[in-house]
Design a protein around this motif. Sequence first.
Motif, short mmCIF file in Angstrom:
data_model
loop_
_atom_site.label_atom_id
_atom_site.label_comp_id
_atom_site.label_asym_id
_atom_site.label_seq_id
_atom_site.Cartn_x
_atom_site.Cartn_y
_atom_site.Cartn_z
N UNK A 63 0.76 -1.27 -0.08
CA UNK A 63 -0.04 0.04 0.03
C UNK A 63 0.79 1.25 0.01
N UNK A 64 1.64 1.12 0.96
CA UNK A 64 2.88 2.37 0.90
C UNK A 64 3.50 2.84 -0.21
N UNK A 65 3.94 1.64 -0.93
CA UNK A 65 4.91 1.88 -2.19
C UNK A 65 4.08 2.13 -3.35
N UNK A 66 2.66 1.87 -3.36
CA UNK A 66 1.62 2.05 -4.56
C UNK A 66 2.15 0.92 -5.62
N UNK A 67 2.59 -0.10 -5.21
CA UNK A 67 2.97 -1.34 -6.01
C UNK A 67 2.13 -2.36 -5.89
N UNK A 68 2.04 -3.11 -7.07
CA UNK A 68 1.21 -4.59 -6.77
C UNK A 68 1.94 -5.50 -5.81
N UNK A 69 1.42 -6.51 -5.30
CA UNK A 69 1.98 -7.46 -4.65
C UNK A 69 3.07 -8.06 -5.11
N UNK A 70 3.06 -8.46 -6.52
CA UNK A 70 4.24 -9.26 -7.09
C UNK A 70 5.44 -8.28 -7.15
N UNK A 71 5.24 -7.12 -7.55
CA UNK A 71 6.38 -6.28 -7.57
C UNK A 71 7.14 -6.03 -6.15
N UNK A 72 6.26 -5.86 -5.08
CA UNK A 72 6.64 -5.68 -3.79
C UNK A 72 7.41 -6.92 -3.22
N UNK A 73 6.79 -7.98 -3.55
CA UNK A 73 7.37 -9.45 -3.27
C UNK A 73 8.49 -9.88 -3.82
N UNK A 74 8.70 -9.34 -5.15
CA UNK A 74 10.38 -9.52 -5.69
C UNK A 74 11.19 -8.70 -5.18
N UNK A 75 10.84 -7.36 -5.03
CA UNK A 75 11.89 -6.54 -4.34
C UNK A 75 12.53 -7.02 -2.61
#
Length: 166
Positions: A63-75
């Motif tokens: 939510x804070x990054x404004x990304x989808x779950x996949x992008x955040x999970x990969x990061x």
Amino acid sequence: MAEKRSAPRKLNPVSPQVMKLATLLRRSAASSYKRAFGFANGEWRLIGLLGENGPMLQNALVEALGQDKGQTSRAVARLVNGDLIMRGRTPNGLLIRLNPRGQATFDSMREMIRERNATLLNGLDATDRSTLLRALKRMTENAQALLDAESGLSDGSVQADTGRRR
């Protein structure tokens, strides 16, 4: 006889100027942090959020990054593999936190942020800085209200212009 047309009125330049500023700041920060730490794809933002806020659930990071779950999970996976963060399961979800090496990286980033802010605010006196910060805070609140209103409209509720259900 042809009717005289009035010149088109220019839009208020606030939104485009703020978007341009945000883009320039994001691009220059990404370049600096990639050069200094090897970060890619916004990983620096994830380190920054954890450094400022402490441990966070992965859903809150999304939510804070404004990304989808996949992008955040990969990061998150890249930063775990890079030995900068730790993750662990809790009853509420996946908790992400900086490890000591990640905290040291964030501390280095914080100094870079101070230098970037000093450059950005160069030429503004204390009164201008205070006014700017108050205005940015208010504009952020207004932008959140716009997003909240748009979210309410996009979830199948009432259309703004007609009052009809979608």
